[in-house]
Design an enzyme around this catalytic site. Sequence first.
Site, PDB file in Angstrom:
ATOM      1  N   TRP A 186       0.815  -1.222   0.000  1.00  0.00           N
ATOM      2  CA  TRP A 186       0.000   0.000   0.000  1.00  0.00           C
ATOM      3  C   TRP A 186       0.847   1.271   0.000  1.00  0.00           C
ATOM      4  O   TRP A 186       0.309   2.367  -0.073  1.00  0.00           O
ATOM      5  CB  TRP A 186      -0.974  -0.017   1.182  1.00  0.00           C
ATOM      6  CG  TRP A 186      -2.103  -0.993   0.998  1.00  0.00           C
ATOM      7  CD1 TRP A 186      -2.452  -1.635  -0.166  1.00  0.00           C
ATOM      8  CD2 TRP A 186      -3.037  -1.441   1.982  1.00  0.00           C
ATOM      9  NE1 TRP A 186      -3.534  -2.435   0.038  1.00  0.00           N
ATOM     10  CE2 TRP A 186      -3.918  -2.346   1.346  1.00  0.00           C
ATOM     11  CE3 TRP A 186      -3.215  -1.169   3.349  1.00  0.00           C
ATOM     12  CZ2 TRP A 186      -4.962  -2.975   2.032  1.00  0.00           C
ATOM     13  CZ3 TRP A 186      -4.253  -1.794   4.036  1.00  0.00           C
ATOM     14  CH2 TRP A 186      -5.115  -2.690   3.381  1.00  0.00           C
ATOM     15  N   LYS A 187       2.157   1.125   0.156  1.00  0.00           N
ATOM     16  CA  LYS A 187       3.050   2.303   0.167  1.00  0.00           C
ATOM     17  C   LYS A 187       2.510   3.331   1.177  1.00  0.00           C
ATOM     18  O   LYS A 187       2.000   2.940   2.216  1.00  0.00           O
ATOM     19  CB  LYS A 187       3.193   2.859  -1.245  1.00  0.00           C
ATOM     20  CG  LYS A 187       3.599   1.762  -2.246  1.00  0.00           C
ATOM     21  CD  LYS A 187       4.010   2.279  -3.586  1.00  0.00           C
ATOM     22  CE  LYS A 187       4.395   1.103  -4.473  1.00  0.00           C
ATOM     23  NZ  LYS A 187       4.884   1.511  -5.785  1.00  0.00           N
ATOM     24  N   GLU A 224      11.800   1.933  -4.217  1.00  0.00           N
ATOM     25  CA  GLU A 224      11.632   3.295  -3.683  1.00  0.00           C
ATOM     26  C   GLU A 224      12.526   3.501  -2.464  1.00  0.00           C
ATOM     27  O   GLU A 224      13.040   4.596  -2.244  1.00  0.00           O
ATOM     28  CB  GLU A 224      10.142   3.538  -3.359  1.00  0.00           C
ATOM     29  CG  GLU A 224       9.322   3.701  -4.636  1.00  0.00           C
ATOM     30  CD  GLU A 224       7.889   3.205  -4.562  1.00  0.00           C
ATOM     31  OE1 GLU A 224       7.345   3.051  -3.454  1.00  0.00           O
ATOM     32  OE2 GLU A 224       7.308   2.959  -5.649  1.00  0.00           O
ATOM     33  N   GLY A 265       1.164  -2.716  -6.224  1.00  0.00           N
ATOM     34  CA  GLY A 265       1.000  -1.387  -5.641  1.00  0.00           C
ATOM     35  C   GLY A 265      -0.373  -0.836  -5.956  1.00  0.00           C
ATOM     36  O   GLY A 265      -1.369  -1.159  -5.306  1.00  0.00           O
TER      37      GLY A 265
HETATM   38  P1  PGA Z   1       2.635  -0.866  -8.959  1.00  0.00           P
HETATM   39  O1  PGA Z   1       3.714  -0.963  -7.762  1.00  0.00           O
HETATM   40  O2  PGA Z   1       1.823  -2.129  -8.919  1.00  0.00           O
HETATM   41  O3  PGA Z   1       1.812   0.361  -8.630  1.00  0.00           O
HETATM   42  O4  PGA Z   1       3.393  -0.728 -10.228  1.00  0.00           O
HETATM   43  C1  PGA Z   1       4.375  -2.169  -7.493  1.00  0.00           C
HETATM   44  C2  PGA Z   1       5.350  -1.977  -6.342  1.00  0.00           C
HETATM   45  O5  PGA Z   1       6.035  -0.946  -6.301  1.00  0.00           O
HETATM   46  O6  PGA Z   1       5.477  -2.848  -5.468  1.00  0.00           O
END
Ligand code: PGA
Length: 259
Positions: free
Chosen positions: A11-12, A99, A236
Amino acid sequence: MTRKPIIAANWKMHKGPADSTAFISAFLPLLDASLSCDIVLAPPFVSLAASASALAGSDQVGLSSQNMHFEEKGAFTGEISSGMLQEIGARYAILGHSERRAIFGEDDALINAKAKRCHEVGLVPIICIGETLEERDGGKIEEVLRRQLEKGLAGLDAGKMAESVIAYEPVWAIGTGRTATPEQAQEAHAFARKVLTELFGTETAEKIRIQYGGSVKPGNTAELINQPDVDGALVGGASLEPESFYGIVKAASDAYQAG
Ligand code: PGA
């Protein structure tokens, strides 16, 4: 296909405790016992406790952190230890997401220390690797993946690696809507498994689940999971809505059962 898929929601920096609880309340009723798929949710740290409460009673969904410190305690302002995560009910920890590497300067040695700690305490690390577009265009995919695996997994125990998860996430596919083709994913996963075989032996390497990550959606999950070395997904954007994340879980489970 021999490895049961593992689908994780990253979920970041989305969803505080209230939104995490609302997601889980809508998501759990979608699941049934016929799914052949391990499911993991990785909310932000502050939402882990509320998520654990909302999940209580469900053995179908595991909780993960998105990061972790490698020491157990001490003067590390702003950091969270493995013991704290376990106390709150986490079973997994995502380590070395691109990230974290690109924005927060994490390197392979740091990720290695974190992975070692996970193994010591019994958390399952989800260790992320992947090349940037520049590295891909420069013909450096194998060099980058080999370095990330050799350094990130240095000195780790083969028995514990067998239970650990690798996430191959080409940086150019994350959040861009540009998914790797199933062939590109398979090629990178097969290479990663070759390096894992060199490091830990065939028996262990065949057990390690390698997730693909980067713009995974319900509509492209099956073709990815159908690749022999793609054993799940780290998701994500498409994990933020219960129906969409469930669509990925269901597609992965169906592909596995059909395979
Ligand atoms: P995304 O992110 O599915 O939005 O491309 C994947 C992730 O960074 O784990």
